[in-house]
Design a protein around this motif. Structure first.
Motif, PDB file in Angstrom:
ATOM      1  N   UNK A  13       0.862  -1.180   0.000  1.00 40.42           N
ATOM      2  CA  UNK A  13       0.000   0.000   0.000  1.00 40.42           C
ATOM      3  C   UNK A  13       0.897   1.228   0.000  1.00 40.42           C
ATOM      4  N   UNK A  14       1.000   1.846  -1.151  1.00 47.20           N
ATOM      5  CA  UNK A  14       1.950   2.947  -1.295  1.00 47.20           C
ATOM      6  C   UNK A  14       1.339   4.264  -0.843  1.00 47.20           C
ATOM      7  N   UNK A  15       2.018   4.904   0.085  1.00 47.08           N
ATOM      8  CA  UNK A  15       1.658   6.253   0.511  1.00 47.08           C
ATOM      9  C   UNK A  15       2.939   7.069   0.539  1.00 47.08           C
ATOM     10  N   UNK A  16       2.994   8.062  -0.319  1.00 48.42           N
ATOM     11  CA  UNK A  16       4.218   8.858  -0.406  1.00 48.42           C
ATOM     12  C   UNK A  16       4.455   9.603   0.904  1.00 48.42           C
ATOM     13  N   UNK A  17       5.637   9.415   1.456  1.00 44.35           N
ATOM     14  CA  UNK A  17       5.991  10.040   2.719  1.00 44.35           C
ATOM     15  C   UNK A  17       6.609  11.415   2.485  1.00 44.35           C
ATOM     16  N   UNK A  18       6.322  12.322   3.403  1.00 44.70           N
ATOM     17  CA  UNK A  18       6.933  13.651   3.348  1.00 44.70           C
ATOM     18  C   UNK A  18       8.247  13.697   4.123  1.00 44.70           C
ATOM     19  N   UNK A  19       8.642  12.575   4.676  1.00 49.65           N
ATOM     20  CA  UNK A  19       9.898  12.504   5.415  1.00 49.65           C
ATOM     21  C   UNK A  19      11.054  12.911   4.508  1.00 49.65           C
ATOM     22  N   UNK A  20      11.900  13.862   4.947  1.00 53.86           N
ATOM     23  CA  UNK A  20      13.004  14.325   4.085  1.00 53.86           C
ATOM     24  C   UNK A  20      13.946  13.201   3.652  1.00 53.86           C
ATOM     25  N   UNK A  21      14.200  12.239   4.560  1.00 61.63           N
ATOM     26  CA  UNK A  21      15.081  11.127   4.200  1.00 61.63           C
ATOM     27  C   UNK A  21      14.448  10.264   3.115  1.00 61.63           C
ATOM     28  N   UNK A  22      13.133  10.025   3.232  1.00 58.81           N
ATOM     29  CA  UNK A  22      12.430   9.266   2.198  1.00 58.81           C
ATOM     30  C   UNK A  22      12.502   9.998   0.862  1.00 58.81           C
ATOM     31  N   UNK A  23      12.233  11.290   0.886  1.00 55.06           N
ATOM     32  CA  UNK A  23      12.267  12.080  -0.346  1.00 55.06           C
ATOM     33  C   UNK A  23      13.664  12.083  -0.953  1.00 55.06           C
ATOM     34  N   UNK A  24      14.672  12.113  -0.086  1.00 58.43           N
ATOM     35  CA  UNK A  24      16.053  12.093  -0.575  1.00 58.43           C
ATOM     36  C   UNK A  24      16.343  10.799  -1.322  1.00 58.43           C
ATOM     37  N   UNK A  25      15.891   9.678  -0.760  1.00 57.31           N
ATOM     38  CA  UNK A  25      16.090   8.382  -1.416  1.00 57.31           C
ATOM     39  C   UNK A  25      15.220   8.254  -2.664  1.00 57.31           C
ATOM     40  N   UNK A  26      13.943   8.660  -2.550  1.00 59.01           N
ATOM     41  CA  UNK A  26      13.003   8.520  -3.668  1.00 59.01           C
ATOM     42  C   UNK A  26      13.466   9.318  -4.886  1.00 59.01           C
ATOM     43  N   UNK A  27      14.046  10.483  -4.651  1.00 61.14           N
ATOM     44  CA  UNK A  27      14.535  11.320  -5.750  1.00 61.14           C
ATOM     45  C   UNK A  27      16.012  11.064  -6.057  1.00 61.14           C
ATOM     46  N   UNK A  28      16.490   9.901  -5.596  1.00 62.33           N
ATOM     47  CA  UNK A  28      17.834   9.443  -5.937  1.00 62.33           C
ATOM     48  C   UNK A  28      18.903  10.454  -5.530  1.00 62.33           C
ATOM     49  N   UNK A  29      18.699  11.020  -4.327  1.00 61.94           N
ATOM     50  CA  UNK A  29      19.615  12.006  -3.752  1.00 61.94           C
ATOM     51  C   UNK A  29      19.779  13.232  -4.648  1.00 61.94           C
ATOM     52  N   UNK A  30      18.841  13.419  -5.544  1.00 67.56           N
ATOM     53  CA  UNK A  30      18.795  14.598  -6.424  1.00 67.56           C
ATOM     54  C   UNK A  30      20.080  14.750  -7.248  1.00 67.56           C
ATOM     55  N   UNK A  31      20.733  13.633  -7.511  1.00 65.82           N
ATOM     56  CA  UNK A  31      21.994  13.703  -8.267  1.00 65.82           C
ATOM     57  C   UNK A  31      21.751  14.241  -9.668  1.00 65.82           C
ATOM     58  N   UNK A  32      20.725  13.731 -10.347  1.00 64.15           N
ATOM     59  CA  UNK A  32      20.441  14.210 -11.699  1.00 64.15           C
ATOM     60  C   UNK A  32      20.099  15.694 -11.694  1.00 64.15           C
ATOM     61  N   UNK A  33      19.286  16.101 -10.708  1.00 66.23           N
ATOM     62  CA  UNK A  33      18.906  17.517 -10.634  1.00 66.23           C
ATOM     63  C   UNK A  33      20.120  18.402 -10.357  1.00 66.23           C
ATOM     64  N   UNK A  34      21.020  17.922  -9.485  1.00 73.60           N
ATOM     65  CA  UNK A  34      22.224  18.699  -9.171  1.00 73.60           C
ATOM     66  C   UNK A  34      23.131  18.806 -10.399  1.00 73.60           C
ATOM     67  N   UNK A  35      23.295  17.691 -11.098  1.00 70.28           N
ATOM     68  CA  UNK A  35      24.139  17.715 -12.305  1.00 70.28           C
ATOM     69  C   UNK A  35      23.541  18.619 -13.378  1.00 70.28           C
ATOM     70  N   UNK A  36      22.223  18.569 -13.504  1.00 72.19           N
ATOM     71  CA  UNK A  36      21.573  19.450 -14.481  1.00 72.19           C
ATOM     72  C   UNK A  36      21.793  20.906 -14.106  1.00 72.19           C
ATOM     73  N   UNK A  37      21.708  21.200 -12.789  1.00 74.21           N
ATOM     74  CA  UNK A  37      21.836  22.582 -12.339  1.00 74.21           C
ATOM     75  C   UNK A  37      23.263  23.106 -12.450  1.00 74.21           C
ATOM     76  N   UNK A  38      24.245  22.287 -12.057  1.00 75.48           N
ATOM     77  CA  UNK A  38      25.621  22.799 -11.998  1.00 75.48           C
ATOM     78  C   UNK A  38      26.449  22.468 -13.226  1.00 75.48           C
TER      79      UNK A  38
END
Length: 689
Positions: free
Chosen positions: A595-620
Motif C-alpha cells: 500500500x503505497x503512501x508517499x511520505x513527506x519525510x526528508x530522508x524518504x524524499x532524498x532516497x526517492x529522488x535518488x539524492x537529487x543527483x540528476x537535478x544537481x548535475x543538471x543545475x551545476x
C-alpha cells in the motif's frame, strides 16, 4: 587442455554478420536458428575448454596464449628491460580467469537468447535484436580473451557500442534514445581513462602484452618489481584504469547511466546490465591485479569507492517503484561489493561474487520481464500484487533469486557475499599495516554489513510488492493467452481487481530459462562453500590461484591475510543476521500488500529522488553548458563571427563601390588625374628640398 577460444569468438561474430546481411529476409525460425546456434555452439566450446582446464591448467600464461597474427611489428625498441623488436599480436589468452569469464558470458548469454525468443516474439525488429545480441557476445568475448591491452580496448569499445544499440533498440521512444546516448557518453569518459592508461603502459613498459608470450616478448606483468617504473607512475596508471572500470561497472560518480538503461528490452537488462557487461570493470581490476598490487593506495581507493557505491545504491533502491529500476540500483550495489573484495586483495572473492551474481541477477531481471510480459508492459509495483497465484513458476524462481541476493544459506549469494565480508574483516584485523588502514577496512566491513541488511529489505519489498497481498491493477494491457472466464469473473474484471484473471503464466520458452537459473542460484555457490570449514577448501580459489597468487608470473605480490575460521564464522553470522532482519522488516511492513503512501519525510524524499543527483548535475553542469552554448550561438557566432564576416564584406563592397566611380572611360578625366599626380610629386620633392 583443449583451447577453443578462437571458436568462442568467431561463432557469435558469424551469427552477427549473417543476421546483419540476410536477417531481414529470414523467418523467425531462421533468425533463431542462426542466433541460438551461434551462441549455443560458443557456449559448448567454452564449456569444453573450461572442463579440459580443470585437470590440466596451463603451466604459464604463454602456454595458454594463442597468437593468431602479428598486428604490428617494428624495429628494435629499448624501454626498461626491453631491447628487442616490437611486436603487438592479436592473441587470445586462455587461462583460468578467462575460462571462467567465457563460461559466464556464453552460458548466461545463451539462456537469455532462449528467453528472448519468447519475450521479443511479436517485436517487428526481431531479427535486428538477435543480431545485436550476437554482436554483444562477440565483443564481450574479445574483451575477456584478449592477451594484451590494445585488443582489450577494442573489445571494451565494441561492448559500449553494443550497449548503445541494445539500450536504444526501441528507437521510436525518446526515453530509450536519451538513455542510450547517456550510456554512450558516460562510457566514453571511461574509455578515455583506459586509453591514457594504455599510452602510459606502452611508454613505460614498451609493450602492451599482459604476460611474456610464446615468442619471448616480455609482458607488462613480468616486468613489475624490477625497479623500472616508480610506484607513483603505477598508481596513476591504476587510477586511470579504475576510471574506465567505474564507468563500465557503474560506480560513483559514473553510475547514472545504468538506471536509465532500463529503457531497453528486459532481456537486454539481464544480459548487459546484470550478468556480463557491467562486470567488465571487475574483470579488468582482476586481470591487472599485478599492477594494483604494486599500488596499495589505488587498491584502497577501489575498495572505498566500491563501499560507498554499494551503500549509496542500496539506499536509493529502498524507495523506487519501477521494478526494473530497483534491480538496476541493486546491480550497482552488488558491483560495489565486488570492488570491495578486490580492494581487500581478495580477487577470488570478487570473481566468485561476479559468478553467483550472474545467476541470481539474470534470474531477477528475467523474472521481472515475465511479470512485465504478463501485464502487457506494466512496470509500476503500485499496479501489481497477488500475482503469486497466476505466475507460480515466476514467483518461486523470483523468490529463490531474492533469497540468493539477500545472502540466505544455502543459496549462492550467501557463500560469495559472506566471503567478501570475511575478507574485509580480515584486512581490518591484519597485522603489519597502519592503524588508519585498519579503520578504513573496518568501516568498509560495517558498510558491507549494513548494505546486506538493506539489500534483503528492498528485495523482499519487491517480492511482496509484486506477488504478495491482493492485485491492485486493472489487468494487462493485452492478453497473453486465453482462458474461460464466467460471468461473475467478467464482472470482477470490469471492476479492476478482477484483471488478475486475465493474467497468465509466460510460455515455456521463457520459464524454462528461469528454472535453469533458479537451479544455478541454489547450487552455484557450492564451489566456495567448504571455505567455512577449512580455509584451503575453496575449489574456485584453487582454480584461479595461478592468476592471482602465483609468484612465478609476477615479481611483486602482497598476499591477503588468511581468512581464519573465527573471522569467517563471525562475519558470516552477522551477515545472515542482518539479512534475516531485513527480510523480517519487509515482511512486517508489506505482509498485507504493497500500500503505497508517499511520505513527506526528508530522508524518504532524498532516497526517492535518488539524492537529487540528476537535478544537481543538471543545475551545476548541464544548464551552465547549455547557457554558454546558447550565448555563444547568439553573440559569439551571431554577432562576432557572422557579424565580423558581414562587416568585412561591407568594407570591401564600399571600397570597391568608391573605386568603381573612378573608372569613367573618358580620356580627359584620366589625363586630369595624371596631371594632379605629377603636380603632387613635384610639390613633394620641392618641399623635401
Amino acid at each position: 587442455m583443449t583451447n577453443l577460444t578462437q571458436w568462442v569468438l568467431i561463432l557469435p561474430l558469424l551469427g552477427f554478420v549473417l543476421l546483419g546481411l540476410i536477417g531481414r529476409t529470414l523467418t523467425r525460425g531462421g533468425v533463431l536458428t542462426v542466433a541460438l546456434g551461434a551462441s549455443g555452439l560458443a557456449f559448448l566450446c567454452a564449456a569444453l575448454g573450461f572442463l579440459s582446464m580443470l585437470g590440466n591448467p596451463p603451466a604459464s600464461p604463454a602456454a595458454g596464449d594463442q597468437i593468431l597474427y602479428t598486428w604490428v611489428g617494428s624495429g628494435i625498441l629499448t624501454v626498461g628491460p626491453i631491447n628487442s623488436p616490437l611486436a603487438i599480436n592479436f592473441g587470445l589468452l586462455f587461462d583460468p580467469l578467462s575460462a571462467t569469464m567465457l563460461m559466464i558470458i556464453t552460458g548466461v548469454g545463451f539462456i537469455i537468447h532462449v528467453y528472448s525468443a519468447g519475450y521479443m516474439e511479436d517485436d517487428p525488429g526481431f531479427w535486428r535484436f538477435f543480431c545485436y545480441l550476437n554482436f554483444f557476445i562477440f565483443a564481450m568475448v574479445l574483451l575477456v580473451a584478449a592477451d594484451n591491452f590494445l585488443f582489450l580496448l577494442v573489445g571494451w569499445a565494441l561492448v559500449g557500442l553494443a550497449s548503445f544499440l541494445l539500450i536504444g533498440f526501441w528507437f521510436q521512444r525518446r526515453a530509450a534514445v536519451a538513455a542510450a546516448r547517456k550510456a554512450l557518453v558516460i562510457n566514453i569518459i571511461g574509455d578515455f581513462g583506459l586509453m591514457i592508461a594504455i599510452f602510459l603502459l606502452f611508454k613505460h613498459f614498451g609493450t602492451l602484452n599482459y604476460y611474456t608470450d610464446a615468442n619471448g616478448n616480455i609482458g607488462i606483468f613480468n616486468q613489475l618489481g624490477v625497479g623500472t617504473v616508480s610506484t607513483l607512475t603505477t598508481s596513476f596508471i591504476c587510477l586511470l584504469l579504475f576510471i574506465a572500470c567505474a564507468a563500465k561497472s557503474a560506480q560513483l560518480p559514473l553510475y547514472m547511466w545504468l538506471p536509465d538503461a532500463m529503457e531497453g528490452p528486459t532481456p537486454v537488462s539481464a544480459l548487459i546490465h546484470a550478468a556480463t557487461m557491467v562486470t567488465a570493470g571487475v574483470y579488468l581490476v582482476a586481470r591487472a591485479n599485478a599492477l594494483f598490487e604494486v599500488s596499495h593506495i589505488a587498491l584502497l581507493i577501489v575498495a572505498v569507492i566500491g563501499g560507498l557505491t554499494a551503500l549509496f545504491a542500496a539506499l536509493i533502491a529502498l524507495t523506487q517503484l519501477d521494478i526494473k529500476r530497483v534491480l538496476a540500483y541493486s546491480t550497482i550495489s552488488q558491483l560495489g561489493y565486488m570492488f570491495m573484495a578486490e580492494g581487500a586483495h581478495d580477487y577470488t572473492a570478487g570473481i566468485f561474487h561476479l559468478t553467483t551474481h550472474a545467476y541470481f541477477k539474470a534470474l531477477l531481471f528475467l523474472g521481472a520481464g515475465a511479470v512485465i510480459h504478463a501485464l502487457g508492459g506494466e512496470q509500476d509495483m503500485r499496479e501489481m500484487g497477488g500475482l503469486r497465484h497466476r505466475l507460480k513458476i515466476t514467483f518461486w524462481t523470483f523468490l529463490i533469486a531474492a533469497l540468493a541476493i539477500s545472502g540466505i544459506p544455502p543459496f549462492s549469494g550467501f557463500w560469495s557475499k559472506d566471503e567478501i565480508l570475511s575478507s574485509l574483516l580480515a584486512q581490518a584485523t591484519a597485522s603489519g599495516v597502519g592503524t588508519s588502514i585498519h579503520i578504513i577496512y573496518f568501516l568498509l566491513w560495517l558498510i558491507a554489513l549494513v548494505t546486506a541488511g538493506l539489500t534483503a529489505f528492498y528485495m523482499f519489498r519487491l517480492v511482496l510488492g509484486i506477488f504478495g497481498g491482493q492485485y491492485r491493477g486493472t489487468g494487462p494491457r493485452q492478453h497473453h493467452g486465453s482462458e474461460d472466464i464466467d460471468e461473475e469473473e467478467e464482472q470482477r474484471v470490469a471492476h479492476g481487481r478482477g484483471g488478475l484473471y486475465a493474467i497468465f503464466e509466460v510460455p515455456a520458452v521463457m520459464y524454462i530459462p528461469l528454472i535453469i537459473l533458479a537451479v544455478l542460484s541454489v547450487i552455484g555457490g557450492f564451489v566456495g562453500s567448504f571455505a567455512l570449514f577449512h580455509s584451503n577448501w575453496h575449489p574456485l580459489a584453487n582454480f584461479l590461484d595461478r592468476v592471482f597468487t602465483a609468484t612465478a608470473w609476477t615479481n611483486t605480490r602482497v598476499p591477503a591475510p588468511t581468512n581464519s575460521l573465527a573471522i569467517l564464522w563471525t562475519s558470516t553470522g552477522l551477515g545472515v543476521l542482518l539479512a534475516v532482519l531485513g527480510i523480517s522488516g519487509a515482511w512486517l511492513r508489506y505482509r498485507n500488500g504493497f500500500e503505497y503512501k508517499e511520505s513527506k519525510n526528508p530522508l524518504y524524499q532524498l532516497s526517492f529522488h535518488k539524492f537529487y543527483v540528476d537535478e544537481i548535475l543538471i543545475a551545476i553542469l548541464i544548464n551552465p553548458i547549455v547557457a554558454i552554448g546558447r550565448w555563444a550561438s547568439r553573440y559569439l557566432e551571431g554577432d562576432v563571427l557572422d557579424g565580423g564576416s558581414r562587416g568585412i564584406g561591407w568594407i570591401f563592397r564600399s571600397v570597391s563601390g568608391g573605386l568603381r566611380r573612378l573608372q569613367t572611360g573618358y580620356m580627359r578625366n584620366y589625363a586630369l588625374v595624371i596631371f594632379f599626380g605629377v603636380v603632387l610629386i613635384i610639390i613633394y620633392y620641392a618641399v623635401r628640398g
